[in-house]
Design an enzyme around this catalytic site. Sequence first.
Site, mmCIF file in Angstrom:
data_model
loop_
_atom_site.group_PDB
_atom_site.id
_atom_site.type_symbol
_atom_site.label_atom_id
_atom_site.label_comp_id
_atom_site.label_asym_id
_atom_site.label_seq_id
_atom_site.Cartn_x
_atom_site.Cartn_y
_atom_site.Cartn_z
ATOM 1 N N LYS A 98 0.877 -1.169 0.000
ATOM 2 C CA LYS A 98 0.000 0.000 0.000
ATOM 3 C C LYS A 98 0.909 1.213 0.000
ATOM 4 O O LYS A 98 1.658 1.453 0.940
ATOM 5 C CB LYS A 98 -0.916 0.016 1.232
ATOM 6 C CG LYS A 98 -1.823 1.228 1.188
ATOM 7 C CD LYS A 98 -2.883 1.260 2.258
ATOM 8 C CE LYS A 98 -3.648 2.565 2.129
ATOM 9 N NZ LYS A 98 -3.807 3.253 3.412
ATOM 10 N N GLY A 159 -7.857 9.716 9.825
ATOM 11 C CA GLY A 159 -8.147 9.875 11.243
ATOM 12 C C GLY A 159 -9.139 10.973 11.574
ATOM 13 O O GLY A 159 -9.438 11.219 12.736
ATOM 14 N N ALA A 185 -9.480 6.248 4.274
ATOM 15 C CA ALA A 185 -9.209 7.436 5.102
ATOM 16 C C ALA A 185 -10.454 8.259 5.383
ATOM 17 O O ALA A 185 -11.235 8.590 4.500
ATOM 18 C CB ALA A 185 -8.153 8.337 4.470
ATOM 19 N N GLY A 186 -10.611 8.585 6.648
ATOM 20 C CA GLY A 186 -11.684 9.492 7.072
ATOM 21 C C GLY A 186 -13.020 8.816 7.320
ATOM 22 O O GLY A 186 -13.960 9.480 7.760
ATOM 23 N N ASN A 207 -9.529 2.186 9.794
ATOM 24 C CA ASN A 207 -8.612 1.913 10.893
ATOM 25 C C ASN A 207 -9.011 2.692 12.156
ATOM 26 O O ASN A 207 -9.556 2.130 13.093
ATOM 27 C CB ASN A 207 -7.176 2.271 10.464
ATOM 28 C CG ASN A 207 -6.142 1.915 11.529
ATOM 29 O OD1 ASN A 207 -6.460 1.637 12.676
ATOM 30 N ND2 ASN A 207 -4.887 1.936 11.156
ATOM 31 N N THR A 208 -8.782 3.997 12.144
ATOM 32 C CA THR A 208 -8.982 4.802 13.355
ATOM 33 C C THR A 208 -10.340 4.589 14.011
ATOM 34 O O THR A 208 -10.433 4.401 15.229
ATOM 35 C CB THR A 208 -8.826 6.297 13.013
ATOM 36 O OG1 THR A 208 -7.496 6.513 12.530
ATOM 37 C CG2 THR A 208 -9.059 7.160 14.233
#
Lengths: 256, 256, 256, 256
Positions: A98, A159, A185-186, A207-208
């Site tokens: 990645k 995040g 992301a986000g 993830n976050t």
Amino acid sequence: MDKPLTIAGRTFGSRLLMGTGKFSSPEVMKKAIDASGAEVVTVALRRVELDNPQDNILSAIDSSRFLLLPNTSGARDADEAVRLARLARAAGCDPWIKLEVTPDPHYLLPDPVETLKAAEILVKEGFVVLPYINADPILAKRLEEVGTATIMPLGSPIGSNRGIRTRDSIEIIIEKATVPVVVDAGLGAPSHVAEAMEMGADAVLVNTAIAVARDPESMARAFKKGVEAGREAYLAGLGRSGRKAEASSPLTGFLR
Amino acid sequence: MDKPLTIAGRTFGSRLLMGTGKFSSPEVMKKAIDASGAEVVTVALRRVELDNPQDNILSAIDSSRFLLLPNTSGARDADEAVRLARLARAAGCDPWIKLEVTPDPHYLLPDPVETLKAAEILVKEGFVVLPYINADPILAKRLEEVGTATIMPLGSPIGSNRGIRTRDSIEIIIEKATVPVVVDAGLGAPSHVAEAMEMGADAVLVNTAIAVARDPESMARAFKKGVEAGREAYLAGLGRSGRKAEASSPLTGFLR
Amino acid sequence: MDKPLTIAGRTFGSRLLMGTGKFSSPEVMKKAIDASGAEVVTVALRRVELDNPQDNILSAIDSSRFLLLPNTSGARDADEAVRLARLARAAGCDPWIKLEVTPDPHYLLPDPVETLKAAEILVKEGFVVLPYINADPILAKRLEEVGTATIMPLGSPIGSNRGIRTRDSIEIIIEKATVPVVVDAGLGAPSHVAEAMEMGADAVLVNTAIAVARDPESMARAFKKGVEAGREAYLAGLGRSGRKAEASSPLTGFLR
Amino acid sequence: MDKPLTIAGRTFGSRLLMGTGKFSSPEVMKKAIDASGAEVVTVALRRVELDNPQDNILSAIDSSRFLLLPNTSGARDADEAVRLARLARAAGCDPWIKLEVTPDPHYLLPDPVETLKAAEILVKEGFVVLPYINADPILAKRLEEVGTATIMPLGSPIGSNRGIRTRDSIEIIIEKATVPVVVDAGLGAPSHVAEAMEMGADAVLVNTAIAVARDPESMARAFKKGVEAGREAYLAGLGRSGRKAEASSPLTGFLR
């Protein structure tokens, strides 16, 4: 029946990819990954001690069940990213990478030019490249042309939990892409991943939002359902939205 | 563990309520209801022949498994709504009523004054009243004060598939309510119902988006998962959204 | 050429109405009002000493140039609002009243039922009634039917600066209204008032955003221009928005 | 007092730049430019016959009052863009160039890599380069580093009238930029340009929304006011937006 997600010839039963940062412990992470149903798990090369069999993260993830996808998180230019990718392969990882090139530590936004440059080099060296990019349809097309395996446009900064704030551009990317589009992301809530899938994205990476939840295992399950809900709705044919109301039942007005 | 949804002392295992309008056939409707997991099913009184045991809709819905919730769809003022509710009870229905008073046939928006008036009368007559309203926090509070069993604010006009376009108001309604808040109308995709549940709504009602889907049964399943995803995420503790990025992995920069 | 704004037979050269709360001093307020070009200035009855010719607010506003529009801010039900309106008229004010009924001190949202009730009474007593309401198209229509001079739907909660968060409903209100629609509350920037006017609103009311600006006089001028810009654009025929690009210049490609 | 807009050492009294495509006639265009107050006027090189003194567009624009800014509209890669820029200079234009590289004719989105490449070449050859780009903060920074005179991120696709759909990214670009940020493309209404200026953009460029209005001259005036309104509000200190209401007048409640 849905077709499985296929990236570079490899098929996956789940359309939810998971990151491994920010978890409070390897045990919590492991449970969350299991609950998520993810089959692709990203890991920051910088956090992994590649030659240490006791490494907590690596040992927590059973590589026979998961594709361990190293990322180049922290690389500030193409050179650093290429170097990280080669280190990973030298240590015995699969040649999947990645690609993240983020010169600015503040918003961690990707560099379009360095990302393209690194992608070209890595594809030529035989890597399967999954590049993280701004939601830029022209860049997406160019990456596809140099041979990347996917396009991974961001919904909003890493995040931030802001969801899909780049909807117009992601719609165009999906419309034009011939490789899988993975929104990355986000994505801070199941509604965000459902929205991505309803738009026709092939997969999402989270993830976050899972890692920092009060209960990461439950949250992982919630995201799993959000992805499945969005995908099924996409396949079942969502209606168009309009301005006027349409009565659910015809207004025959028998009362009058 | 989540507590079950409780309305007027009755508990329900599912937080997705379903409407029965616009389906292409009773068979399609029946499969969709089964797939949705709904335990509350609304039906327009005007469409039902209450004294006819062969009525297609009624016979398609097993009233031992579902709460059949008649609605007053088509009522243009309090009088018509009250009259419809009484007819339903006289025909042997449970004294539950989804109260809809919509004087304008164009957007089918609810009348706040007539809705409150009808609610007062019906509550006094012993009905369990579930009123469909604009997303108006003060009206919601007043309905609660006259004794309605829920508040059902609209996300956007009925059948519009626009999702939650009244978010600020629904947030306030949820913050202030002491009875269940069921977001109703306009929910066109699983991401919309997930969003409602993530905000803390107690339940949602969906009809058009499922009924007119290419594959209503799959779509019902997708909405079921969307509701569960949103609810689980709400319970698992969603993170706050912010403007800045936060790296999923700390930027130790071992490369430098 | 634009027609002037006409409310209850009286014409106004400006489509920006101004509130007088929260200014740091009467002098600052006076300068801001002058800069705004407003001809209608609202004042909270509770803040005014009606029988005191030295009252700072009243003496700062030249009533030969401005329509001083008393509001019933602080009234929690119809009775209080009616009482305030009568007090104002008894003290010699014009029989114009901005009707505000806000039982909840937290969000200051208007009560639809009490507002309608007070409006009916006041219209019968000969008042020119300008009601502040939630963006509820059915309520707007009912108020119009009892004879209010305008409809004043909120964009977002008072003082929130959030702009127009009720766009769908305000569009319907404008489409259906036969009296002027004045968007009120929450308008925090010139872009917000421009948007209201572009949608076809007849006027807007602004207070907090001007009063608490670092430089209220300049801010008043900015809002004045925002209103004029939006109005002129509305009259000049705004284009539709679309998804695809349209080249500003035809792509003849003579270069190739 | 506001400072004038300064680009590459040249100052401009207006922060509204205008494009010249799509007007129904040179006369209509001329009137609209006059009404807009613009001092920078872009023109597609492909549409201009550079060596023909009778050329309608050139003769309609008085180059002593306006900076005529040629753009490379239609260029599909860096080579074509560079070639167009050189042609313009050879024909006697000022060495200012609005750089547009748009390989895809459908959405006319800019190519980040080719734009950077062309910018580098043109800056070295002494051009004042104003690049049109996706709202990509990293690309913006890189262009600035190679010496472009401005950054011109798009609000939404050219001609779409969708306004600012890239708000998060433009905020970051503005925060980080040391050269003027000119929001370009998709600005379809005065509220859109006001919003850009309120965010702190240095200028905006508008074409389609004015050119295709029913009354382009009035629309140009409306955009002029929208830009001024947004700029003045930015300088006068806009308030923050919040969730709760704040009463415009303190709730002393003298009535009780």
